[in-house]
Motif scaffolding. Sequence first.
Motif, PDB file in Angstrom:
ATOM      1  N   ILE A 260       0.640  -1.071   0.189  1.00 33.95           N
ATOM      2  CA  ILE A 260       0.059   0.304   0.416  1.00 33.95           C
ATOM      3  C   ILE A 260       0.953   1.180  -0.267  1.00 33.95           C
ATOM      4  N   PHE A 261       2.000   1.125   0.886  1.00 38.95           N
ATOM      5  CA  PHE A 261       3.374   2.281   0.761  1.00 38.95           C
ATOM      6  C   PHE A 261       3.806   3.080  -0.390  1.00 38.95           C
ATOM      7  N   VAL A 262       4.258   1.217  -1.278  1.00 33.69           N
ATOM      8  CA  VAL A 262       4.605   2.095  -2.766  1.00 33.69           C
ATOM      9  C   VAL A 262       4.082   2.398  -4.010  1.00 33.69           C
ATOM     10  N   THR A 263       2.921   1.963  -3.889  1.00 29.43           N
ATOM     11  CA  THR A 263       1.784   1.526  -4.851  1.00 29.43           C
ATOM     12  C   THR A 263       1.319   3.143  -5.290  1.00 29.43           C
ATOM     13  N   PRO A 264       1.561   4.867  -4.413  1.00 26.88           N
ATOM     14  CA  PRO A 264       0.865   5.834  -5.035  1.00 26.88           C
ATOM     15  C   PRO A 264       2.071   5.935  -5.995  1.00 26.88           C
ATOM     16  N   ALA A 265       3.121   6.445  -5.396  1.00 30.35           N
ATOM     17  CA  ALA A 265       4.552   6.413  -5.972  1.00 30.35           C
ATOM     18  C   ALA A 265       4.947   5.611  -7.361  1.00 30.35           C
ATOM     19  N   VAL A 266       4.597   4.223  -7.465  1.00 30.29           N
ATOM     20  CA  VAL A 266       4.744   3.177  -8.523  1.00 30.29           C
ATOM     21  C   VAL A 266       3.652   4.022  -9.190  1.00 30.29           C
ATOM     22  N   LEU A 267       2.652   4.046  -9.215  1.00 31.46           N
ATOM     23  CA  LEU A 267       1.740   3.818 -10.237  1.00 31.46           C
ATOM     24  C   LEU A 267       1.739   5.805 -10.385  1.00 31.46           C
ATOM     25  N   LEU A 268       2.458   6.166  -9.612  1.00 26.92           N
ATOM     26  CA  LEU A 268       1.768   7.657 -10.442  1.00 26.92           C
ATOM     27  C   LEU A 268       3.544   8.108 -11.329  1.00 26.92           C
ATOM     28  N   VAL A 269       4.575   7.422 -10.884  1.00 27.53           N
ATOM     29  CA  VAL A 269       5.649   7.617 -12.028  1.00 27.53           C
ATOM     30  C   VAL A 269       5.590   6.270 -13.412  1.00 27.53           C
ATOM     31  N   ALA A 270       4.817   5.538 -13.487  1.00 25.07           N
ATOM     32  CA  ALA A 270       4.387   4.301 -14.523  1.00 25.07           C
ATOM     33  C   ALA A 270       3.822   5.017 -15.059  1.00 25.07           C
ATOM     34  N   VAL A 271       2.434   5.830 -15.117  1.00 25.39           N
ATOM     35  CA  VAL A 271       1.388   6.137 -15.432  1.00 25.39           C
ATOM     36  C   VAL A 271       2.115   8.178 -16.388  1.00 25.39           C
ATOM     37  N   MET A 272       2.850   8.572 -15.106  1.00 29.43           N
ATOM     38  CA  MET A 272       3.255  10.429 -15.444  1.00 29.43           C
ATOM     39  C   MET A 272       4.871   9.929 -16.704  1.00 29.43           C
ATOM     40  N   MET A 273       5.898   9.120 -16.169  1.00 27.16           N
ATOM     41  CA  MET A 273       6.719   9.161 -16.477  1.00 27.16           C
ATOM     42  C   MET A 273       7.106   8.126 -17.982  1.00 27.16           C
TER      43      MET A 273
ATOM     44  N   ALA B 218       6.935  10.806  -0.811  1.00 26.00           N
ATOM     45  CA  ALA B 218       8.644   9.965  -0.527  1.00 26.00           C
ATOM     46  C   ALA B 218       8.142   8.961   0.572  1.00 26.00           C
ATOM     47  N   LEU B 219       8.054   9.669   1.467  1.00 30.73           N
ATOM     48  CA  LEU B 219       8.480   9.123   3.147  1.00 30.73           C
ATOM     49  C   LEU B 219       7.267   7.403   2.976  1.00 30.73           C
ATOM     50  N   PHE B 220       6.478   7.173   2.411  1.00 33.32           N
ATOM     51  CA  PHE B 220       5.880   6.422   2.269  1.00 33.32           C
ATOM     52  C   PHE B 220       5.954   5.401   1.921  1.00 33.32           C
ATOM     53  N   ALA B 221       7.030   5.368   0.349  1.00 31.30           N
ATOM     54  CA  ALA B 221       7.624   4.367  -0.349  1.00 31.30           C
ATOM     55  C   ALA B 221       9.225   4.075   0.107  1.00 31.30           C
TER      56      ALA B 221
ATOM     57  N   LEU C 121      10.170  -2.169  -8.710  1.00 31.42           N
ATOM     58  CA  LEU C 121       9.417  -1.519  -8.681  1.00 31.42           C
ATOM     59  C   LEU C 121      10.482   0.390  -8.061  1.00 31.42           C
ATOM     60  N   MET C 122      11.120   0.017  -7.103  1.00 38.84           N
ATOM     61  CA  MET C 122      11.478   0.931  -6.042  1.00 38.84           C
ATOM     62  C   MET C 122      12.287   1.609  -7.755  1.00 38.84           C
ATOM     63  N   LEU C 123      13.116   1.024  -7.900  1.00 40.03           N
ATOM     64  CA  LEU C 123      14.540   1.221  -9.129  1.00 40.03           C
ATOM     65  C   LEU C 123      13.692   1.634  -9.469  1.00 40.03           C
ATOM     66  N   LEU C 124      12.931   1.068 -10.655  1.00 44.86           N
ATOM     67  CA  LEU C 124      12.218   1.919 -11.684  1.00 44.86           C
ATOM     68  C   LEU C 124      12.049   3.232 -11.208  1.00 44.86           C
TER      69      LEU C 124
END
Lengths: 293, 277
Positions: free
Chosen positions: A11-24, B89-92, B107-110
């Motif tokens: 849950i914690f990584v999903t927003p960041a991953v989603l945003l970067v995937a969709v926007m970059m 960023a803090l959560f991630a 995923l994080m490296l990507l």
Amino acid sequence: MLKRDRWLTWIFVTPAVLLVAVMMYYPMIGTVIESLYSTSFINPTPKFVGLAVYQKIFGSADFGQIVWNSCVWTLAVVALQNVFGFLSALLLNQKLPGQGLMRSLILLPWVLPGVVAAILWRFMYDPQLGLINSFLISAGFGDQGLAWLADSSTAMAAAVIAAVWKGFPFCTIVYLAALQNVEEEQMEAARIDGAGAIRRLWHIVLPSMKEVIVINFILTTILTFNYFDMIWVLTRGGPQNATHIFPTKIYELGFGQFRFGEAAGYGVVSIVILALLITLYFLAQGSGRKAAS
Amino acid sequence: MSVAPSKTSRAGLMLLQFGLCVVILLPFFWMVSVSLKPASEPFAIPARLWPQNPTLENYVTAFRPEFRTYFVNSVVVSLSTVVITVTLALFAAYSFTRTQMRAISVLMLLVIVAQMFPASAIIIPIYKMMKAANLLNTYASLILAYVTVTLPVAIWMLRGFLARLPVALEEAAAIDGAGPFKIFFLIILPLCKPGIVATAVFVLIVTWQEFLFALSFTSTKDMRTLPVGMNDFIGQYGIRYGELMASSVLISVPVIAIFFLLQRQFVAGLTAGAVKG
């Protein structure tokens, strides 16, 4: 977060991953697809043209100029920025009065907003009102100011100097931090053995900073290659393409002339060049490591 | 490594340090000086470093209604970006530093690699996406773009801080019966405050000066941010340097002030990532 909280990790990584995937990442693929279609101001409906865009780009007289400009710009800015950054870090690492103040002041150009820095330098280079010409004239170099930014033989050099002024403080701070990690005992031992400053620099300081230097070169290369503001505000890529680099050309083609396909084509080429440069650095670093061990 | 230099070399070094100081400060000094000159004075040839009859009239004219609009826009966009970016960023970064799961690490490296993407190379598809979503010329388009481009660097910076916090603290709290959220907000958050401050300042500096996205996504004066508004000033009024320099000072003061206030933590945070990899 403990091992049992697996679901929370996701849950914690999903927003960041989603945003970067969709926007970059998605737009990255989009750029490649975009470059296979042709649009223009007169013909806004995209038409599939395959690799024709690339044929057009590679065949145009502008292309060689832009690759050349981008290389000159990136290499010159990165090299000068790192050399000045390193030398000023060495200086600020000596025990001198006023040092604390200097260490705070040095980051000022880097904190100054890019557009402000560009406007300020545009003013510095002004043929009549600029500080640079005024100094040169009062120092006896001719009695008429040079139009640094309007002359295609000096425009690139002028832009490089402005960009180095803006960027070298960042290198200074990074190298200063790295210098403070160099082991005191090793330096002391070398000094007792009679090694002079240059030899200590070459045999102890540089090797221990190698990784930082490589990372910093990669970082500044990426930033400089992609640096849009300075050139756009100083010259808009002119005179006669003399300072156009990839980002300014892409912006002009896309948003100035609505030639989205060609702009995207230039985008893809710039991604390839950047990827090549970064791979080269990593390879150089790898072989350097092998040689050292 | 630092050396106490000998007397003669010391004088030379002081001279070099003074030279460096001039190189750094001269353009700033001139910016402020011109901003204080009355309208006729910048046209004196050769340029004078020091204003003859200092006045604040340029600041009064620079503070025109458009400028105030640009200022408000910049503040809204920058602050929203800082809050959203640092939170995500803090959560991630927390998940990233605490997990042994391969999928998460990949995923994080990507995500972190994405900081190398040239913004100009992806701006056309992003522009089209914004257009399709009806977001062009809104705060949302800028905030979304800025959060995305600052997120990878923010995660990279925060990772350095979080990796140094001992997991044993969290384990102890868990034995005492604290749930994961309680651990996150009551233990992790206070401990990495310096990292959060450093990251927030970095994101603010980057966002406050962003130019390319703001130039491409905004089309009306009421949505322009300061850098784009400044650039418009050049063409619109001929070049009125006194006013232009006064606006430049006004734009720079907020970030420079914040930078000086939080400098120590900021530099530590910045170099922690770069130096320790």
